[in-house]
Design a protein around this motif. Structure first.
Motif, PDB file in Angstrom:
ATOM      1  N   PHE A 153      36.585  75.134  58.682  1.00 13.15           N
ATOM      2  CA  PHE A 153      35.424  75.515  58.950  1.00 13.15           C
ATOM      3  C   PHE A 153      35.333  76.908  58.685  1.00 13.15           C
ATOM      4  CE2 PHE A 153      32.932  77.594  62.386  1.00 13.15           C
ATOM      5  CZ  PHE A 153      31.757  76.979  62.121  1.00 13.15           C
ATOM      6  N   ILE A 154      34.359  77.633  58.187  1.00 13.53           N
ATOM      7  CA  ILE A 154      34.221  78.921  57.846  1.00 13.53           C
ATOM      8  C   ILE A 154      33.444  79.532  58.919  1.00 13.53           C
ATOM      9  CG2 ILE A 154      33.471  80.656  56.273  1.00 13.53           C
ATOM     10  CD1 ILE A 154      35.756  78.764  55.233  1.00 13.53           C
ATOM     11  N   GLY A 155      33.853  80.369  59.630  1.00 12.99           N
ATOM     12  CA  GLY A 155      33.273  81.021  60.611  1.00 12.99           C
ATOM     13  C   GLY A 155      34.170  81.419  61.826  1.00 12.99           C
ATOM     14  N   GLU A 156      33.663  81.825  62.982  1.00  9.77           N
ATOM     15  CA  GLU A 156      34.340  82.071  64.255  1.00  9.77           C
ATOM     16  C   GLU A 156      35.349  81.155  64.330  1.00  9.77           C
ATOM     17  OE1 GLU A 156      33.906  83.638  68.610  1.00  9.77           O
ATOM     18  OE2 GLU A 156      32.107  83.989  67.224  1.00  9.77           O
ATOM     19  N   GLY A 157      36.575  81.467  64.471  1.00 14.19           N
ATOM     20  CA  GLY A 157      37.571  80.382  64.961  1.00 14.19           C
ATOM     21  C   GLY A 157      38.091  79.525  63.662  1.00 14.19           C
ATOM     22  N   GLY A 158      37.487  79.632  62.573  1.00 15.48           N
ATOM     23  CA  GLY A 158      38.095  78.927  61.421  1.00 15.48           C
ATOM     24  C   GLY A 158      38.434  79.777  60.576  1.00 15.48           C
ATOM     25  N   TRP A 159      38.274  79.582  59.208  1.00 14.42           N
ATOM     26  CA  TRP A 159      39.049  80.296  57.934  1.00 14.42           C
ATOM     27  C   TRP A 159      37.977  81.382  57.552  1.00 14.42           C
ATOM     28  CZ3 TRP A 159      41.565  76.265  54.773  1.00 14.42           C
ATOM     29  CH2 TRP A 159      42.702  75.657  55.421  1.00 14.42           C
ATOM     30  N   PRO A 160      38.411  82.490  57.291  1.00 12.77           N
ATOM     31  CA  PRO A 160      37.400  83.546  56.547  1.00 12.77           C
ATOM     32  C   PRO A 160      37.610  83.134  55.201  1.00 12.77           C
ATOM     33  CG  PRO A 160      39.726  84.322  56.650  1.00 12.77           C
ATOM     34  CD  PRO A 160      39.862  82.992  57.413  1.00 12.77           C
ATOM     35  N   SER A 161      36.275  83.813  54.663  1.00 13.17           N
ATOM     36  CA  SER A 161      35.996  83.496  53.154  1.00 13.17           C
ATOM     37  C   SER A 161      34.972  84.770  52.774  1.00 13.17           C
ATOM     38  CB  SER A 161      35.138  82.282  53.047  1.00 13.17           C
ATOM     39  OG  SER A 161      34.533  82.135  51.648  1.00 13.17           O
ATOM     40  N   VAL A 198      37.453  70.659  63.150  1.00  7.74           N
ATOM     41  CA  VAL A 198      36.687  69.447  63.185  1.00  7.74           C
ATOM     42  C   VAL A 198      35.828  69.783  64.490  1.00  7.74           C
ATOM     43  CG1 VAL A 198      37.860  67.607  64.742  1.00  7.74           C
ATOM     44  CG2 VAL A 198      35.997  66.866  62.922  1.00  7.74           C
ATOM     45  N   HIS A 199      36.331  70.365  65.550  1.00 10.05           N
ATOM     46  CA  HIS A 199      35.777  70.731  66.754  1.00 10.05           C
ATOM     47  C   HIS A 199      34.825  71.865  66.569  1.00 10.05           C
ATOM     48  CE1 HIS A 199      38.214  67.547  68.718  1.00 10.05           C
ATOM     49  NE2 HIS A 199      39.072  68.145  68.207  1.00 10.05           N
ATOM     50  N   PHE A 200      35.273  72.702  65.691  1.00 12.08           N
ATOM     51  CA  PHE A 200      34.091  73.979  65.297  1.00 12.08           C
ATOM     52  C   PHE A 200      32.821  73.254  64.774  1.00 12.08           C
ATOM     53  CE2 PHE A 200      38.319  76.590  64.937  1.00 12.08           C
ATOM     54  CZ  PHE A 200      37.993  77.008  65.973  1.00 12.08           C
ATOM     55  N   TYR A 201      33.047  72.427  63.809  1.00 10.56           N
ATOM     56  CA  TYR A 201      32.069  71.641  62.967  1.00 10.56           C
ATOM     57  C   TYR A 201      30.971  71.058  64.256  1.00 10.56           C
ATOM     58  CZ  TYR A 201      32.703  72.622  58.248  1.00 10.56           C
ATOM     59  OH  TYR A 201      33.117  73.332  56.952  1.00 10.56           O
ATOM     60  N   ALA A 202      31.830  70.209  65.127  1.00 16.50           N
ATOM     61  CA  ALA A 202      31.081  69.326  66.008  1.00 16.50           C
ATOM     62  C   ALA A 202      30.137  70.257  66.930  1.00 16.50           C
ATOM     63  CB  ALA A 202      31.934  68.755  66.994  1.00 16.50           C
ATOM     64  N   LYS A 203      30.698  71.634  66.842  1.00 17.82           N
ATOM     65  CA  LYS A 203      29.797  72.674  67.843  1.00 17.82           C
ATOM     66  C   LYS A 203      28.609  72.913  67.234  1.00 17.82           C
ATOM     67  CE  LYS A 203      30.197  76.795  70.422  1.00 17.82           C
ATOM     68  NZ  LYS A 203      30.862  77.961  70.695  1.00 17.82           N
TER      69      LYS A 203
END
Length: 183
Positions: A103-111, A146-151
């Motif tokens: 996941f790219i975004g808050e809590g995930g990985w930076p890009s 996967v939970h960041f995507y689910a949100k």
């Protein structure tokens, strides 16, 4: 009627020929003869660029028919999600399946290459079924992704699977079952 599945590989040196090809072989076996799996080699797999991969995906999307299923593994799933959100294809898609996608975004990985997104629900094609998969034993991408995507995609079906690693132990049976249930 033969149904199309587009499988987008992950990133890294040799991934197409030595890693994700095993996922594709499992998916083909599990789906059977009513499906054809397209598995294009993504350009610069060892150093992926969002714009280059998105352009390659747009060319692949142009070859799809209504009802095609999209499957993305790892970073290929991340790029697939962002490309769909920015520019959905013309054919009506049958489903989107992301496996161990960062996941790219808050809590995930930076890009530096891909903008973060906290909500994909309004930018994906309306009514598109989304399935998210992550192995509990994934040492590459933390299960939290996967939970960041689910949100970010509240209507998505989420499956976290015990005993599965980043490569899903080369077993795509659950993904194939879900594809067949929509097909």
């Amino acid at each position: 009627m033969i149904k199309q599945v587009l499988f987008v590989q992950g990133a890294g040196e040799g991934v197409h020929d030595h890693w994700d090809n095993k996922l594709v072989a499992s998916l083909e076996r599990e789906l059977g003869g009513n499906y054809v799996v397209r598995y294009p080699r993504m350009p610069g797999e060892d150093n992926p660029s969002f714009s280059v991969w998105k352009s390659a995906l747009m060319r692949e999307f142009a070859l799809l028919e209504d009802g095609a299923m999209l499957v993305g593994h790892s970073f290929g799933g991340t790029i697939l999600m962002h490309a769909l959100a920015e520019q959905p294809p013309t054919p009506r898609l049958g489903g989107l399946f992301l496996i161990a996608a960062p996941f790219i975004g808050e809590g995930g990985w930076p890009s530096d290459d891909i903008g973060g997104a906290e909500d994909f629900s309004g930018s994906l094609p309306p009514g598109l079924p989304v399935h998210l998969y992550h192995g509990i034993d994934d040492d590459e991408v933390p299960t939290a992704h996967v939970h960041f995507y689910a949100k970010a995609i509240p209507h998505a079906v989420v499956r976290t699977l015990e005993g599965r690693d980043h490569q899903f132990n080369d077993d795509m049976s659950e993904v194939a079952w879900d594809i067949r249930s929509l097909g």
